[in-house]
Design a protein around this motif. Structure first.
Motif, PDB file in Angstrom:
ATOM      1  N   GLY A  66       0.903  -1.500  -0.203  1.00  0.00           N
ATOM      2  CA  GLY A  66       0.061  -0.411  -0.165  1.00  0.00           C
ATOM      3  C   GLY A  66       1.142   1.280  -0.354  1.00  0.00           C
ATOM      4  N   SER A  67       2.101   1.479  -0.598  1.00  0.00           N
ATOM      5  CA  SER A  67       3.081   1.988  -0.503  1.00  0.00           C
ATOM      6  C   SER A  67       3.265   2.419  -1.527  1.00  0.00           C
ATOM      7  CB  SER A  67       3.979   1.717   0.615  1.00  0.00           C
ATOM      8  OG  SER A  67       4.884   1.208   0.571  1.00  0.00           O
ATOM      9  N   HIS A  68       3.631   3.850  -1.562  1.00  0.00           N
ATOM     10  CA  HIS A  68       4.731   4.351  -2.806  1.00  0.00           C
ATOM     11  C   HIS A  68       5.672   4.115  -3.269  1.00  0.00           C
ATOM     12  CE1 HIS A  68       4.901   7.728  -5.599  1.00  0.00           C
ATOM     13  NE2 HIS A  68       5.632   7.711  -5.545  1.00  0.00           N
ATOM     14  N   HIS A  69       7.106   3.068  -2.161  1.00  0.00           N
ATOM     15  CA  HIS A  69       7.476   2.244  -2.466  1.00  0.00           C
ATOM     16  C   HIS A  69       7.277   1.578  -3.309  1.00  0.00           C
ATOM     17  CE1 HIS A  69      10.855   2.968   1.004  1.00  0.00           C
ATOM     18  NE2 HIS A  69      11.412   3.952  -0.027  1.00  0.00           N
ATOM     19  N   SER A  70       5.865   0.538  -3.175  1.00  0.00           N
ATOM     20  CA  SER A  70       5.918  -0.630  -4.175  1.00  0.00           C
ATOM     21  C   SER A  70       5.578  -0.303  -5.488  1.00  0.00           C
ATOM     22  CB  SER A  70       4.498  -1.757  -3.820  1.00  0.00           C
ATOM     23  OG  SER A  70       2.959  -0.704  -3.389  1.00  0.00           O
ATOM     24  N   LYS A  71       5.635   1.611  -6.013  1.00  0.00           N
ATOM     25  CA  LYS A  71       5.594   1.570  -7.169  1.00  0.00           C
ATOM     26  C   LYS A  71       6.299   2.382  -7.764  1.00  0.00           C
ATOM     27  CE  LYS A  71       0.606   0.693  -6.685  1.00  0.00           C
ATOM     28  NZ  LYS A  71       0.086  -0.603  -7.378  1.00  0.00           N
ATOM     29  N   ALA A  72       7.986   2.223  -6.630  1.00  0.00           N
ATOM     30  CA  ALA A  72       8.829   2.755  -7.910  1.00  0.00           C
ATOM     31  C   ALA A  72       8.919   2.102  -8.828  1.00  0.00           C
ATOM     32  CB  ALA A  72      10.137   2.339  -6.908  1.00  0.00           C
ATOM     33  N   GLY A  73       8.799   0.985  -9.406  1.00  0.00           N
ATOM     34  CA  GLY A  73       9.591   0.390 -10.107  1.00  0.00           C
ATOM     35  C   GLY A  73       8.525   0.612 -11.588  1.00  0.00           C
ATOM     36  N   GLN A  74       7.439   1.701 -12.189  1.00  0.00           N
ATOM     37  CA  GLN A  74       7.165   2.517 -12.814  1.00  0.00           C
ATOM     38  C   GLN A  74       7.086   3.623 -12.982  1.00  0.00           C
ATOM     39  OE1 GLN A  74       2.357   1.950 -12.583  1.00  0.00           O
ATOM     40  NE2 GLN A  74       2.573   0.290 -11.062  1.00  0.00           N
ATOM     41  N   THR A  88       6.214   3.416  18.155  1.00  0.00           N
ATOM     42  CA  THR A  88       7.119   4.394  19.052  1.00  0.00           C
ATOM     43  C   THR A  88       5.632   4.078  20.258  1.00  0.00           C
ATOM     44  OG1 THR A  88       5.171   5.835  18.990  1.00  0.00           O
ATOM     45  CG2 THR A  88       7.008   6.399  17.381  1.00  0.00           C
ATOM     46  N   LYS A  89       6.208   4.530  21.382  1.00  0.00           N
ATOM     47  CA  LYS A  89       5.206   4.403  22.269  1.00  0.00           C
ATOM     48  C   LYS A  89       3.556   4.196  22.048  1.00  0.00           C
ATOM     49  CE  LYS A  89       8.379   5.737  25.670  1.00  0.00           C
ATOM     50  NZ  LYS A  89       8.776   6.551  27.148  1.00  0.00           N
ATOM     51  N   ASP A  90       3.066   4.742  21.014  1.00  0.00           N
ATOM     52  CA  ASP A  90       1.808   5.150  20.681  1.00  0.00           C
ATOM     53  C   ASP A  90       1.780   4.928  19.388  1.00  0.00           C
ATOM     54  OD1 ASP A  90       3.026   7.373  19.925  1.00  0.00           O
ATOM     55  OD2 ASP A  90       1.358   8.936  20.864  1.00  0.00           O
ATOM     56  N   MET A  91       2.592   3.938  18.001  1.00  0.00           N
ATOM     57  CA  MET A  91       2.877   3.935  16.947  1.00  0.00           C
ATOM     58  C   MET A  91       2.841   2.917  16.740  1.00  0.00           C
ATOM     59  SD  MET A  91       2.181   7.411  14.606  1.00  0.00           S
ATOM     60  CE  MET A  91       3.971   7.813  14.323  1.00  0.00           C
ATOM     61  N   PRO A  92       2.617   1.766  16.791  1.00  0.00           N
ATOM     62  CA  PRO A  92       3.541   0.198  15.691  1.00  0.00           C
ATOM     63  C   PRO A  92       4.750   0.826  14.430  1.00  0.00           C
ATOM     64  CG  PRO A  92       1.128   0.507  14.862  1.00  0.00           C
ATOM     65  CD  PRO A  92       1.333   1.376  15.649  1.00  0.00           C
ATOM     66  N   THR A  93       5.197  -0.655  14.271  1.00  0.00           N
ATOM     67  CA  THR A  93       6.165  -0.082  13.417  1.00  0.00           C
ATOM     68  C   THR A  93       4.606   0.106  12.001  1.00  0.00           C
ATOM     69  OG1 THR A  93       7.598  -1.780  14.409  1.00  0.00           O
ATOM     70  CG2 THR A  93       7.399  -1.245  11.603  1.00  0.00           C
ATOM     71  N   ASN A  94       5.341   0.104  10.616  1.00  0.00           N
ATOM     72  CA  ASN A  94       4.201   0.578   9.731  1.00  0.00           C
ATOM     73  C   ASN A  94       5.347   0.110   8.426  1.00  0.00           C
ATOM     74  OD1 ASN A  94       2.496   1.144   7.078  1.00  0.00           O
ATOM     75  ND2 ASN A  94       1.176   1.485   8.618  1.00  0.00           N
ATOM     76  N   HIS A  95       5.090  -0.988   7.252  1.00  0.00           N
ATOM     77  CA  HIS A  95       6.323  -0.099   6.168  1.00  0.00           C
ATOM     78  C   HIS A  95       5.708   0.507   4.994  1.00  0.00           C
ATOM     79  CE1 HIS A  95       8.115  -4.007   8.768  1.00  0.00           C
ATOM     80  NE2 HIS A  95       9.284  -4.107   7.372  1.00  0.00           N
ATOM     81  N   ASN A  96       4.635   0.875   5.609  1.00  0.00           N
ATOM     82  CA  ASN A  96       4.210   1.918   4.194  1.00  0.00           C
ATOM     83  C   ASN A  96       4.704   3.266   4.896  1.00  0.00           C
ATOM     84  OD1 ASN A  96       3.395   4.332   2.598  1.00  0.00           O
ATOM     85  ND2 ASN A  96       1.039   3.003   3.311  1.00  0.00           N
ATOM     86  N   VAL A  97       5.892   3.966   4.606  1.00  0.00           N
ATOM     87  CA  VAL A  97       6.979   4.620   4.814  1.00  0.00           C
ATOM     88  C   VAL A  97       6.772   6.128   4.713  1.00  0.00           C
ATOM     89  CG1 VAL A  97       9.409   3.363   4.795  1.00  0.00           C
ATOM     90  CG2 VAL A  97       8.410   4.542   3.079  1.00  0.00           C
TER      91      VAL A  97
END
Length: 488
Positions: free
Chosen positions: A109-117, A269-278
């Motif tokens: 769901g991230s912009h990273h995944s569209k970099a090949g285009q 962070t203390k109130d946000m989990p890790t997310n791979h959508n940078v």
């Protein structure tokens, strides 16, 4: 009340992480599979580096071996028969999702995944035509492809991986770990772009150098900017205090010496989990000549994350900032950053685009079918002003690197604007006026009028000697005071 809310929020984050960990534990193989044992009989000798890397990572401890990642179905496009097993050389995000479904869903769901285009972008046109030729001929590209694109653009952005008969991969498209690689199974991306095989170290992915493979150079020097910034200085001075191998790695809890790229853009962070959508903590996309709010760019790609507005993303980033800074410091920083963006947009980007479009109209009228983009100096001048120097100024301000903001950014923009762009625009005007083509003459007159209005504006009238006299006198006074101090 705020303290109770923070504790409750943290508890929710940890509970969710615990549930995910429990589900992952239950799915782990109890022993190493017979298929993976078969792989190791050969590969532990012929690929000792891979074997040692695998043996040092968590996959080994979880009984996840070669076959668990590389297994394929007989109908898969890139499937190949290898010593009695059906496998694929490529391990795609779809394969990683067998165990890491949440992470892959976030990445997709991230912009990273569209970099090949990127293939249709102006950058790729440069690599294919201006820098390159069609001299690299392979089975998948019998008519040729540019080696500049293959070795440059595609290695960061990714490309469409071409499969040859028998499951082998075309050398123009493999090896490739570009972040937006388009895989034979239809998935987009490469987990190994950040989690290098076969160790797949989280600690390595948390290091700023990991991002620097792609985020560096004249047009987006984030790693150089980070190294210059107070954040980078603190990281390298205190790397031994960063606790990079921590399983949860929460800023302000597991470490506080410095942030890395991962800290600000994706880690917990203390109130946000890790997310791979940078992109979910980035309000502004500084790639275009004029910055756009990131959620509007996501909308163009049809991403679900377009629903998360720029202000929400800014709020997410502020949550990271206040792990180390107070609210006043954080708020004031964003004021400084956006004022720099406003300066660049109003003084250079907006008038620059209008002038370039008007100049292009003249050139097309004069040259007709012979006109090609990047066929004249002004194309390169304007491209570097916004694509290189304008980006550097904005990125430098976004990451608190003053030298990049000024000397590599706004100074370069202003220098090339005054010393190259304006003179080249005047040459285009003269070219158009001298043409026998009435359309070219009219276009040149329109460009001349626009240039006059631009230079007469408050932002540029200094070039005509029309700077506000009170401002000029005040600056002259300061200059004399400065000289007097150095004369002592």
């Amino acid at each position: 009340m705020k303290a109770k809310a923070a504790v409750w929020s943290c508890a929710l984050v940890l509970a969710a992480a615990g549930a995910a960990q429990a589900a992952e534990d239950s799915a782990r193989p109890k022993t190493l599979s017979e298929e993976s044992k078969t792989c190791l009989t050969c590969h532990k000798d012929i690929n000792q580096g891979m074997y040692q890397q695998w043996g040092a990572n968590k996959h080994y401890g979880a009984n996840v071996g070669c076959y668990e990642c590389h297994k394929a179905e007989k109908g898969d496009k890139d499937a190949m028969e290898h010593n009695g097993l059906t496998i694929s050389v490529i391990v795609s995000p779809k394969d990683c999702a067998r165990c890491h479904a949440k992470e892959v869903e976030e990445f997709e769901g991230s912009h990273h995944s569209k970099a090949g285009q990127i293939m249709g972008s102006l950058d790729n046109t440069l690599a294919e035509v201006v820098e390159g030729n069609k001299g690299m001929k392979t089975q998948a590209f019998p008519n040729g492809v540019s080696a500049a694109a293959v070795n440059g653009c595609w290695q960061c952005h990714g490309n469409v991986v071409q499969v040859l008969p028998g499951g082998k991969l075309d050398p123009a498209t493999w090896p490739n770990s570009g972040i937006g690689r388009i895989n034979p199974d239809g998935s987009e991306g490469s987990c190994a772009a950040c989690h290098s095989r076969h160790n797949f170290s989280a600690a390595q992915a948390r290091n700023p150098e990991n991002c620097g493979k792609c985020h560096m150079g004249p047009d987006h020097p984030q790693i150089e900017i980070y190294n210059e910034s107070k954040h980078g200085i603190a990281f390298y001075a205190n790397k031994d205090k960063m606790n990079l191998n921590s399983a949860k790695w929460i800023v302000g809890e597991d470490y506080s010496a410095a942030p890395t790229c991962a800290t600000c853009h994706m880690s917990a962070t203390k109130d946000m989990p890790t997310n791979h959508n940078v992109g979910l903590r980035i309000k502004w996309n500084n790639r275009p000549a004029i910055s756009k709010e990131t959620h509007t760019v996501d909308a163009g790609w049809g991403l679900e994350s377009a629903k998360i507005t720029g202000d929400e993303r800014r709020a997410n980033m502020k949550k990271v900032c206040i792990s180390c800074h107070n609210v006043n410091f954080t708020d004031n920083f964003f004021v400084q950053y956006e004022e720099l963006m406003k300066l660049y947009h109003e003084k250079f980007a907006k008038p620059g685009i209008a002038l370039y479009d008007a100049a292009t109209k003249v050139l097309k009228a004069v040259k007709g079918k012979e006109y090609v983009q990047f066929g004249q100096a002004i194309d390169f001048t304007w491209y570097e002003i916004w694509h290189h120097e304008g980006r550097r100024a904005r990125h430098g301000a976004a990451m608190m690197a003053p030298d990049y903001t000024h000397w590599h950014g706004t100074y370069e923009v202003a220098k090339h604007w005054a010393a190259k762009y304006i003179p080249e625009l005047k040459e285009v005007i003269e070219m158009g006026k001298a043409s026998a083509n009435k359309e070219a003459v009219t276009a040149a007159e329109e460009l001349e009028q626009l240039l006059t209005e631009t230079l007469e504006s408050d932002n540029h009238k200094w070039m005509l000697g029309k700077e506000d006299q009170a401002d000029k006198a005040e600056r002259a006074k300061r200059a004399e005071e400065f000289k007097a101090k150095y004369a002592k």
